[in-house]
Motif scaffolding. Structure first.
Motif, mmCIF file in Angstrom:
data_model
loop_
_atom_site.group_PDB
_atom_site.id
_atom_site.type_symbol
_atom_site.label_atom_id
_atom_site.label_comp_id
_atom_site.label_asym_id
_atom_site.label_seq_id
_atom_site.Cartn_x
_atom_site.Cartn_y
_atom_site.Cartn_z
ATOM 1 N N THR A 82 15.149 -5.791 -39.164
ATOM 2 C CA THR A 82 14.884 -7.357 -39.087
ATOM 3 C C THR A 82 15.831 -8.290 -39.933
ATOM 4 O O THR A 82 16.325 -9.295 -39.433
ATOM 5 C CB THR A 82 13.251 -7.507 -39.452
ATOM 6 O OG1 THR A 82 12.615 -6.543 -38.689
ATOM 7 C CG2 THR A 82 13.065 -9.133 -38.926
ATOM 8 N N ARG A 103 7.809 -13.669 -41.231
ATOM 9 C CA ARG A 103 8.278 -12.307 -41.938
ATOM 10 C C ARG A 103 6.943 -11.526 -42.349
ATOM 11 O O ARG A 103 6.042 -12.271 -42.970
ATOM 12 C CB ARG A 103 9.170 -12.564 -43.013
ATOM 13 C CG ARG A 103 10.675 -13.105 -42.351
ATOM 14 C CD ARG A 103 11.039 -12.288 -41.373
ATOM 15 N NE ARG A 103 11.532 -11.052 -41.724
ATOM 16 C CZ ARG A 103 12.359 -10.607 -42.328
ATOM 17 N NH1 ARG A 103 13.539 -11.156 -42.456
ATOM 18 N NH2 ARG A 103 12.719 -9.127 -42.424
ATOM 19 N N GLU A 134 11.020 -4.263 -33.507
ATOM 20 C CA GLU A 134 9.693 -3.391 -33.488
ATOM 21 C C GLU A 134 9.584 -2.666 -32.128
ATOM 22 O O GLU A 134 9.001 -1.595 -31.969
ATOM 23 C CB GLU A 134 8.518 -4.523 -33.542
ATOM 24 C CG GLU A 134 8.042 -4.535 -34.905
ATOM 25 C CD GLU A 134 8.988 -5.489 -35.697
ATOM 26 O OE1 GLU A 134 10.066 -5.971 -35.237
ATOM 27 O OE2 GLU A 134 8.620 -5.490 -37.111
HETATM 28 N N1 ASP Z 1 9.974 -6.567 -39.144
HETATM 29 C C1 ASP Z 1 9.301 -7.760 -39.647
HETATM 30 C C2 ASP Z 1 10.029 -8.118 -40.873
HETATM 31 O O1 ASP Z 1 10.584 -7.613 -41.532
HETATM 32 C C3 ASP Z 1 7.923 -7.621 -39.569
HETATM 33 C C4 ASP Z 1 7.365 -6.634 -40.570
HETATM 34 O O2 ASP Z 1 7.959 -5.655 -40.932
HETATM 35 O O3 ASP Z 1 5.929 -6.886 -41.013
HETATM 36 O O4 ASP Z 1 9.622 -9.346 -41.328
#
Ligand code: ASP
Ligand code: ADP
Ligand code: MG
Length: 412
Positions: free
Chosen positions: A47, A151, A74
């Protein structure tokens, strides 16, 4: 069959081996007779990489396209997790947010979940599927566009599914074995808590303890979801991790129960604005419209009809804030001599429901920081927390010295 929600964060699905390890845990619960809803995050680092691509392409990006890009991490792990389970002969199927559909508001990049229809997945459980793997962090707006939940949003996906499906429990698997008195990566003296109240967890999360996203705690509290945080790297056990529960169930009684920090804060000062009715509205209205999350605010004493206004916001919103304020100035709505952005600050907070009944916490906090030679730039308090804005270079020192001062390594 009873439903269990199991959420695996980025580190827990960072490699194919770790996905396998996580899938084995899911298999154990399936063997116990649960239908399992697995919520996955993107592989760790993914991300951040995607957010970096967006920022590089368009610094003041269109949030709809930000969501189109950053939600994709995801999708990969959801498909891979379903495939891994199938390889283990566990009937599994993956869902992206829009397929469920996870219906959200259209507040792109920080959307709220409004509804999760259960019929689609329930029907599949009825046909013999045992695991529904859902891509966390994402949903679909009323306009039919992909949204993301902010996030750390997969935690919220998990709790929302647990609430919608009446799950027996929502297990959040992460890279630490529970919720600690402070981030165990900052203080070696951090102590794992067996239980923490919803209220305290909510404050800690909203003040930066990223182990759970704030909204996930809000939802768990509202819908009475049994929420547990545990490590995906330790041997399975019923007592593992930290249970987030009602205040009455927590035995500890101390003024402060945790220290949180938020590294990426910026302090913005508007120098010499007119001290007149409506000035705060004229400043913070445009900021809100620009999607800037203003946190602390102080207005200085006025002199000669002019005053300074200071506020804090996340560092990655500084550009947006500057643009909004410059535009408001250009249109004549506000007038200021200078806008100073200090992007080298952080926020450190002490949290505890005990503060409601015990005094002297603020004094002790300020004295501790003073003894370390740390200057406090802004202070904010509420019923169960005290936050200070300080130079970022003192962050670790502040967290550690406050943890010591409030004797958090010791059990009561
Ligand atoms: N992948 C997203 C993030 O890094 C959501 C999560 O991990 O909860 O914010
Ligand atoms: P995941 O990818 O599994 O969602 P996160 O990185 O979002 O994991 O959250 C887990 C991290 O939260 C831990 O690695 C830890 O550094 C951090 N953290 C911050 N405060 C706390 C706390 N009070 N207790 C436990 N972990 C904390
Ligand atoms: Mg997280």
């Amino acid at each position: 069959m009873p439903v269990l929600v199991m959420k695996f964060g980025g580190t827990s699905v960072a490699t194919l081996d770790r996905i396998k390890r996580a899938a084995k845990r899911v298999g154990l619960e399936v063997a116990k007779g649960y239908d399992v809803i697995v919520i996955v995050s993107a592989m760790s680092g993914e991300t951040n990489k995607l957010v970096g691509f967006v920022n590089e392409t368009s610094p003041l990006y269109d949030a709809r396209e930000y969501d189109a890009v950053v939600s994709s991490g995801e999708n990969v792990t959801a498909g891979l997790m379903a495939l891994t389970l199938q390889e283990m002969d566990v009937p599994a199927r993956s869902w992206q947010g829009w397929q469920v559909p996870v219906k959200t508001t259209n507040a792109h990049s920080s959307a709220r979940i409004e509804e999760i229809p259960t019929d689609n997945i329930t029907a599949k459980f009825g046909e013999g599927m045992r695991v529904a793997v859902v891509a966390g962090f994402q949903g679909i707006s009323p306009e039919g566009r992909i949204t993301t939940l902010g996030r750390g949003g997969s935690d919220t996906t998990a709790v929302a599914f647990a609430a919608a499906f009446g799950a027996e429990r929502c297990d959040i698997y992460t890279d630490v074995d529970g919720v600690y008195t402070t981030d165990p990566r900052i203080s070696q003296k951090a102590r794992k808590l067996d239980k923490i109240s919803f209220e305290e967890m909510l404050e800690l999360a909203s003040l930066g303890a990223k182990v759970l996203q704030t909204r996930s705690v809000e939802l768990a509290m509202r819908y009475k979801v049994k929420l547990r945080v545990l490590s995906s790297f330790e041997e399975p056990s019923d007592e593992a991790g930290t249970l987030v529960c009602a205040e009455e169930e927590v035995m500890e009684n101390r003024p402060v129960s945790g220290i949180a920090y938020s590294r990426d804060e910026a302090k913005m000062t508007l120098v010499s604005v007119a001290d007149r009715p409506g000035i705060a509205a004229a400043i913070f209205g445009p900021l809100s419209e620009a999607g800037v999350n203003v946190d602390m605010i102080i207005q200085n004493i006025a002199e000669g009809g002019r005053t300074d206004m200071t506020f804090s916001c996340p560092t990655d919103q500084v550009l947006r804030a500057q643009k909004a304020l410059d535009e408001a100035k250009a249109s004549g709505d506000i007038n200021f001599a200078e806008l100073i952005a200090d992007t080298e600050v952080c926020k450190v907070s002490a949290v505890g429901i005990g503060m409601r009944s015990q005094s002297g916490v603020a004094a002790k906090m300020f004295e501790t920081l003073s003894n370390e030679g740390i200057n406090i730039k802004v202070i904010a308090t509420s019923e169960i927390k005290i936050s200070v804005l300080i130079d970022r270079k003192y962050m670790e020192l502040a967290v550690q010295s406050l943890h010591d001062a409030f004797e958090l390594e010791k059990t009561t």
